[in-house]
Design a protein around this motif. Sequence first.
Motif, PDB file in Angstrom:
ATOM      1  N   SER A  78      12.085   9.128  -0.765  1.00 32.73           N
ATOM      2  CA  SER A  78      10.728   9.489  -0.391  1.00 32.73           C
ATOM      3  C   SER A  78       9.742   8.610  -1.146  1.00 32.73           C
ATOM      4  CB  SER A  78      10.455  10.955  -0.717  1.00 32.73           C
ATOM      5  OG  SER A  78      11.342  11.809  -0.033  1.00 32.73           O
ATOM      6  N   CYS A  79       8.600   8.386  -0.522  1.00 35.40           N
ATOM      7  CA  CYS A  79       7.527   7.630  -1.166  1.00 35.40           C
ATOM      8  C   CYS A  79       6.229   8.364  -0.867  1.00 35.40           C
ATOM      9  CB  CYS A  79       7.477   6.210  -0.659  1.00 35.40           C
ATOM     10  SG  CYS A  79       6.087   5.241  -1.296  1.00 35.40           S
ATOM     11  N   TYR A  95      12.285   0.214  -3.949  1.00 32.23           N
ATOM     12  CA  TYR A  95      10.853   0.319  -4.174  1.00 32.23           C
ATOM     13  C   TYR A  95      10.123   0.547  -2.853  1.00 32.23           C
ATOM     14  CZ  TYR A  95      11.903  -2.118  -8.573  1.00 32.23           C
ATOM     15  OH  TYR A  95      12.410  -2.480  -9.798  1.00 32.23           O
ATOM     16  N   CYS A  96       9.102   1.372  -2.910  1.00 28.37           N
ATOM     17  CA  CYS A  96       8.180   1.408  -1.781  1.00 28.37           C
ATOM     18  C   CYS A  96       6.952   0.604  -2.164  1.00 28.37           C
ATOM     19  CB  CYS A  96       7.821   2.833  -1.390  1.00 28.37           C
ATOM     20  SG  CYS A  96       7.001   3.810  -2.650  1.00 28.37           S
ATOM     21  N   THR A 105       3.607  10.861   3.065  1.00 32.87           N
ATOM     22  CA  THR A 105       4.920  10.464   2.547  1.00 32.87           C
ATOM     23  C   THR A 105       5.674   9.632   3.582  1.00 32.87           C
ATOM     24  OG1 THR A 105       5.052  12.440   1.174  1.00 32.87           O
ATOM     25  CG2 THR A 105       7.117  11.297   1.635  1.00 32.87           C
ATOM     26  N   TRP A 143       9.614  -0.874   2.392  1.00 30.44           N
ATOM     27  CA  TRP A 143      10.676  -0.553   1.429  1.00 30.44           C
ATOM     28  C   TRP A 143      11.367  -1.870   1.064  1.00 30.44           C
ATOM     29  CZ3 TRP A 143      11.588   3.886  -1.073  1.00 30.44           C
ATOM     30  CH2 TRP A 143      11.085   5.081  -0.539  1.00 30.44           C
ATOM     31  N   TRP A 177       2.772  -1.077  -5.524  1.00 31.70           N
ATOM     32  CA  TRP A 177       4.198  -0.790  -5.663  1.00 31.70           C
ATOM     33  C   TRP A 177       4.436   0.526  -6.366  1.00 31.70           C
ATOM     34  CZ3 TRP A 177       8.106  -3.916  -3.766  1.00 31.70           C
ATOM     35  CH2 TRP A 177       7.701  -5.152  -3.248  1.00 31.70           C
ATOM     36  N   GLY A 178       5.464   1.221  -5.913  1.00 26.99           N
ATOM     37  CA  GLY A 178       5.944   2.374  -6.636  1.00 26.99           C
ATOM     38  C   GLY A 178       6.820   1.937  -7.792  1.00 26.99           C
ATOM     39  N   LEU A 198       1.699   4.975  -5.540  1.00 29.86           N
ATOM     40  CA  LEU A 198       2.940   5.237  -4.802  1.00 29.86           C
ATOM     41  C   LEU A 198       3.979   5.805  -5.756  1.00 29.86           C
ATOM     42  CD1 LEU A 198       3.139   1.902  -2.774  1.00 29.86           C
ATOM     43  CD2 LEU A 198       2.150   4.069  -2.052  1.00 29.86           C
ATOM     44  N   GLN A 199       4.636   6.859  -5.332  1.00 32.15           N
ATOM     45  CA  GLN A 199       5.650   7.519  -6.152  1.00 32.15           C
ATOM     46  C   GLN A 199       6.926   7.626  -5.346  1.00 32.15           C
ATOM     47  OE1 GLN A 199       5.156   8.703  -9.396  1.00 32.15           O
ATOM     48  NE2 GLN A 199       7.321   9.201  -9.479  1.00 32.15           N
ATOM     49  N   ALA A 200       7.923   6.841  -5.738  1.00 33.10           N
ATOM     50  CA  ALA A 200       9.213   6.867  -5.050  1.00 33.10           C
ATOM     51  C   ALA A 200      10.165   7.829  -5.756  1.00 33.10           C
ATOM     52  CB  ALA A 200       9.822   5.476  -5.016  1.00 33.10           C
TER      53      ALA A 200
END
Length: 125
Positions: free
Chosen positions: A20-21, A94-95, A77, A35, A115-116, A3-5
């Motif tokens: 965005s995630c 955090y996402c 996303t 979130w 987790w991002g 995951l990339q937030a």
Amino acid sequence: VQLQASGGGLVQAGESLRLSCAASGRTFRNYLMGWFRQAPGKEREFVGSISWGGGSLFYADSVKGRFTISRENAKSTVYLQMNSLKPEDTAVYYCAADSTWHGIVSTAASTYDYWGQGTLVTVSS
């Protein structure tokens, strides 16, 4: 699952921001996306959730009516649209993904196993 937030920044009270995630991995489509946020000195707090099918939309009372979660399956996303931001919304956001989800939304951070890296949102007064 990775995951990339992204999308955090500094805004003034009353302004908007969209986080965005981006998700990747073979089976994440079966997961519930959440979130969370964590302010300095406070515990991580549930903000909201959504499934990739678009259901299981659930919001914390503190953000209900101001924040909206959506997803774009083609881009893998999930978004967090934050309107009417307040100084108390300042936190690292955090996402997260719940791989054990079977239809019941959990607001507990311990339930989410991916987790991002978090993105900082600062709201000035």
